[in-house]
Design an enzyme around this catalytic site. Structure first.
Site, PDB file in Angstrom:
ATOM      1  N   GLU A 230      53.741  46.712  30.448  1.00 22.04           N
ATOM      2  CA  GLU A 230      53.135  47.168  31.835  1.00 22.04           C
ATOM      3  C   GLU A 230      52.421  48.664  31.641  1.00 22.04           C
ATOM      4  OE1 GLU A 230      53.111  45.657  34.215  1.00 22.04           O
ATOM      5  OE2 GLU A 230      54.127  43.722  33.451  1.00 22.04           O
TER       6      GLU A 230
ATOM      7  N   TYR B 139      55.277  50.846  40.848  1.00 20.68           N
ATOM      8  CA  TYR B 139      54.927  49.436  40.237  1.00 20.68           C
ATOM      9  C   TYR B 139      55.492  48.980  39.025  1.00 20.68           C
ATOM     10  CZ  TYR B 139      52.168  46.230  37.455  1.00 20.68           C
ATOM     11  OH  TYR B 139      51.696  45.334  36.646  1.00 20.68           O
TER      12      TYR B 139
ATOM     13  N   ASP C  69      50.302  45.786  42.457  1.00 23.15           N
ATOM     14  CA  ASP C  69      49.246  46.781  41.956  1.00 23.15           C
ATOM     15  C   ASP C  69      48.000  46.357  42.646  1.00 23.15           C
ATOM     16  OD1 ASP C  69      48.692  44.044  41.185  1.00 23.15           O
ATOM     17  OD2 ASP C  69      48.623  44.448  39.142  1.00 23.15           O
TER      18      ASP C  69
ATOM     19  N   CYS D 252      41.379  28.069  43.448  1.00 24.88           N
ATOM     20  CA  CYS D 252      42.364  29.121  43.953  1.00 24.88           C
ATOM     21  C   CYS D 252      43.564  28.209  44.501  1.00 24.88           C
ATOM     22  CB  CYS D 252      41.949  30.164  45.002  1.00 24.88           C
ATOM     23  SG  CYS D 252      43.423  31.087  45.701  1.00 24.88           S
TER      24      CYS D 252
HETATM   25 FE1  SF4 Z   1      41.085  35.085  46.647  1.00 23.56          FE
HETATM   26 FE2  SF4 Z   1      39.649  33.167  47.150  1.00 23.56          FE
HETATM   27 FE3  SF4 Z   1      41.900  32.635  46.606  1.00 23.56          FE
HETATM   28 FE4  SF4 Z   1      41.419  33.756  48.843  1.00 23.56          FE
HETATM   29  S1  SF4 Z   1      40.832  31.709  48.222  1.00 23.56           S
HETATM   30  S2  SF4 Z   1      43.018  34.431  47.739  1.00 23.56           S
HETATM   31  S3  SF4 Z   1      39.667  34.990  48.392  1.00 23.56           S
HETATM   32  S4  SF4 Z   1      40.360  33.527  45.495  1.00 23.56           S
END
Ligand code: SF4
Length: 372
Positions: free
Chosen positions: A11, A94, A112, A182
């Site tokens: 860390e 942190y 962070d 994501c």
């Molecule tokens: Fe980040 Fe895009 Fe996921 Fe939203 S959708 S958390 S902007 S990577």
């Protein structure tokens, strides 16, 4: 749960430093100081030598002092809670939360820069530099955290914190986030970059250093200067002697490179001087890395606009460098300098810039990258 000492080290190393830079140094550090006690018993100079190139050397000093404190005052055992961990030198909110959750399973959120960015985007908020905004984000981070594991073996808070940090570092990037990959895109209110306040503009500075070498028998020695113990940046570290800018007028450097520290970009020029009849040693195997590019003109000298990218280093052939007058005579008299055998350089607390320049010029070996 993970080894608390190794978690603490990782860390601290990862603060302000990229994972790719840290990986090899982390392994080397753990090899040399495998336990907290081994680190506590080490000389500070050895600790700084292993930290060389990672920058922000205060982190290494604080880690070393922290290890000594734990051995002396806490019988060698790291505290288990974030609140107690914060009492150690160099451990902020942190780092304390990261160690407490990852190594001891405490349900305490880390916040962070990466996690902060993910949360702001998920919530659809702009970045705001205020204590209130940060406290509100911290409360959100804490609400999202799973409770402590009921059965031994798992660590939901530690896993969650690491997942959030990883999401920010690998997917929710500052520029062009990878929203299609994501895992939380369905909950995200931004799905792209969020609004950030204007950053402080980077400063540009020209600096010059001297590479002076000499032969003693079969040993090549390099002249190094120790930075003052009261310097605001990198106190006590060793570097190539800085040259006054007046001394370099009309001379051609053997190496130009860029080096960034905090919000300053340094346009660095290295000038070479050898004892009579001795040229800087260039390692055979590194010639390709530092040879001047064929047909490429050296960049014009010394204006602020001439800042080079890191990978656009120009290195002149040291054999073609003419020493007009002794640059050694131009060095300020009061500084602490010493001649050091080139083979010992890797064991010294060198500044990142000195290490980079010595490696680019082939005076110091570049560590081999281990794969797998
Ligand atoms: Fe980040 Fe895009 Fe996921 Fe939203 S959708 S958390 S902007 S990577």
């Amino acid at each position: 749960m993970k080894n608390p000492y190794a978690t603490w080290l990782s860390e601290i190393m990862l603060q302000q430093t990229r994972v790719a830079t840290v990986i090899d140094r982390y392994s080397e550090f753990l090899q040399k100081f495998p336990t907290l006690r081994a680190l506590a018993n080490a000389d500070e100079a050895d600790v700084l030598a292993l930290w060389s190139g990672l920058g922000y050397y205060r982190r290494a000093r604080m880690l070393h002092r922290g290890a000594q404190f734990v051995v002396r005052e806490l019988r060698g055992k790291l505290p288990h809670t974030a609140a107690e961990l914060r009492t150690l030198p160099g451990v902020g909110a942190y780092t304390a939360a990261a160690i407490a959750s990852i190594a001891f399973g405490q349900s305490v959120a880390v916040l962070d820069g990466n996690v902060e960015r993910v949360l702001l985007r998920l919530l659809g908020r702009d970045e705001e530099n205020s204590a209130h905004a940060r406290a509100s984000l911290m409360a959100t981070a804490q609400r999202l955290l799973p409770p402590v594991a009921e059965k031994p073996g798992g660590n939901p808070p530690g896993d969650h914190n690491q997942a959030m940090m990883e999401l920010g570092a690998m997917v929710c990037l500052p520029r062009s986030p990878l929203c299609l990959q994501c895992p939380v895109v369905a909950f995200c209110k931004t799905r792209g970059e969020h609004v950030t306040p204007q950053r402080t503009p980077q400063q540009i500075r020209l600096v010059a250093h001297l590479l002076a070498v000499r032969k003693r028998g079969v040993t090549t020695e390099v002249l190094l200067e120790r930075r003052s113990s009261t310097a605001s940046l990198m106190p006590g570290m060793m570097e190539l002697p800085p040259l006054p800018l007046e001394a370099i007028a009309g001379r051609e450097p053997v190496l130009r490179l860029r080096h960034a520290i905090t919000n300053t970009n340094y346009n660095v020029q290295i000038f070479s001087e050898s004892a009579r009849g001795v040229q800087p040693t260039i390692h055979e195997e590194q010639n390709t890395a530092i040879a001047p590019t064929e047909g490429r003109e050296p960049p014009a000298l010394s204006t602020e606009d001439d800042l080079l990218d890191d990978d656009e280093v120009f290195v002149a052939d040291p054999n073609e460098v003419t020493v007009v007058a002794r640059l050694l005579d131009e060095l300020p008299a009061e500084a602490e300098r010493e001649w050091v055998a080139a083979g010992l350089l890797q064991h010294l607390p060198l500044t990142g810039l000195a290490r980079k320049a010595l490696q680019r010029l082939g005076v110091m070996a570049v560590p081999k990258v281990q794969i797998g």
